[in-house]
Design an enzyme around this catalytic site. Sequence first.
Site, short mmCIF file in Angstrom:
data_model
loop_
_atom_site.label_atom_id
_atom_site.label_comp_id
_atom_site.label_asym_id
_atom_site.label_seq_id
_atom_site.Cartn_x
_atom_site.Cartn_y
_atom_site.Cartn_z
N GLY A 43 38.92 34.92 44.32
CA GLY A 43 37.88 35.91 44.06
C GLY A 43 36.95 35.62 42.89
CD GLU A 98 42.07 37.55 38.72
OE1 GLU A 98 41.11 37.56 39.51
OE2 GLU A 98 43.24 37.43 39.10
CG ASP A 99 38.14 38.81 41.86
OD1 ASP A 99 39.25 38.69 41.31
OD2 ASP A 99 38.01 39.04 43.07
CG ASP A 102 43.31 47.16 42.38
OD1 ASP A 102 43.78 48.28 42.15
OD2 ASP A 102 42.72 46.89 43.43
CE LYS A 130 38.34 49.10 43.26
NZ LYS A 130 38.96 48.94 44.60
CG PHE A 151 37.46 48.55 50.70
CD1 PHE A 151 37.10 47.24 50.44
CD2 PHE A 151 38.64 48.81 51.39
CE1 PHE A 151 37.89 46.18 50.87
CE2 PHE A 151 39.44 47.76 51.83
CZ PHE A 151 39.06 46.45 51.57
CG ASP A 158 38.78 39.07 50.24
OD1 ASP A 158 39.18 39.44 49.12
OD2 ASP A 158 39.54 38.93 51.22
NE ARG A 164 37.29 35.22 49.39
CZ ARG A 164 38.28 35.82 48.74
NH1 ARG A 164 38.05 36.41 47.59
NH2 ARG A 164 39.50 35.85 49.24
C1 PRP Z 1 42.76 40.11 43.49
C2 PRP Z 1 42.20 39.76 42.13
C3 PRP Z 1 43.41 39.72 41.26
C4 PRP Z 1 44.31 40.75 41.89
C5 PRP Z 1 44.18 42.01 41.12
O1 PRP Z 1 43.16 38.95 44.13
O2 PRP Z 1 41.52 38.52 42.15
O3 PRP Z 1 44.04 38.46 41.27
O4 PRP Z 1 43.87 40.96 43.22
O5 PRP Z 1 45.02 42.97 41.64
P1 PRP Z 1 46.17 43.66 40.77
O6 PRP Z 1 45.55 44.06 39.47
O7 PRP Z 1 46.56 44.85 41.63
O8 PRP Z 1 47.28 42.69 40.61
P2 PRP Z 1 43.53 38.89 45.68
O9 PRP Z 1 45.02 38.95 45.82
O10 PRP Z 1 42.73 39.89 46.46
O11 PRP Z 1 43.11 37.40 46.08
P3 PRP Z 1 41.66 36.70 46.08
O12 PRP Z 1 41.27 36.49 44.63
O13 PRP Z 1 41.91 35.42 46.81
O14 PRP Z 1 40.69 37.61 46.80
#
Ligand code: PRP
Length: 179
Positions: A43, A98-99, A102, A130, A151, A158, A164
């Site tokens: 991401g 990081e993107d 969450d 978030k 969302f 993605d 993306r």
């Molecule tokens: C996303 C994002 C973080 C994680 C955050 O990755 O890049 O790594 O989720 O979530 P959390 O705070 O609940 O742990 P994702 O697993 O969607 O993979 P991606 O980066 O390949 O889209």
Amino acid sequence: MTKDIERVLLSQEEIAAKVAEIGAQISRDYEGKDPIIVSILRGSFIFMADLVRAITIPCTVDFMSVSSYGSGTSSSGEVRIVKDFEGSVEGRHLIIVEDILDSGRTLNYLMKTLKTRGAASIALCTFLDKPDRRVVPVEVAYKGFTVPDSFIVGYGLDYDQKYRNLPYVGVLKPSIYGE
Ligand code: PRP
């Protein structure tokens, strides 16, 4: 692709201005420290590419890929390192990119793991946060935007590996993800 977007949450212009601001801040804070900027795939790849071009001091880049054990909210939060970065971090300054932050499970675990490797410092830079979804605490050094619990896709984020490549962050229409 744009027909699947309900509204634009962050425009290309807003994003560019914020990335420039964070890049300038990091350049000031890490002057003379030759930091390693580590992108957590997938991401963060677009944010990473823009961010490093907004950083004006010498730095190196690297990439990690992680995957969560278990699924959804029942996950232990333990993450598996699928691709580790190259070389030693002993005595180096790390900036993890990081993107989105969450629940915080991925980053909480990853930061703990990285702290055992002898880096001089580790800081987290996340494009989006978030906070409403946070389950475990994570310390953030640099943050782009705080976003609501909707969302969102684009600028690296993605849905089912798509969207993306949207140049902005948009809210996905509920009909797309089946609500
Ligand atoms: C996303 C994002 C973080 C994680 C955050 O990755 O890049 O790594 O989720 O979530 P959390 O705070 O609940 O742990 P994702 O697993 O969607 O993979 P991606 O980066 O390949 O889209």
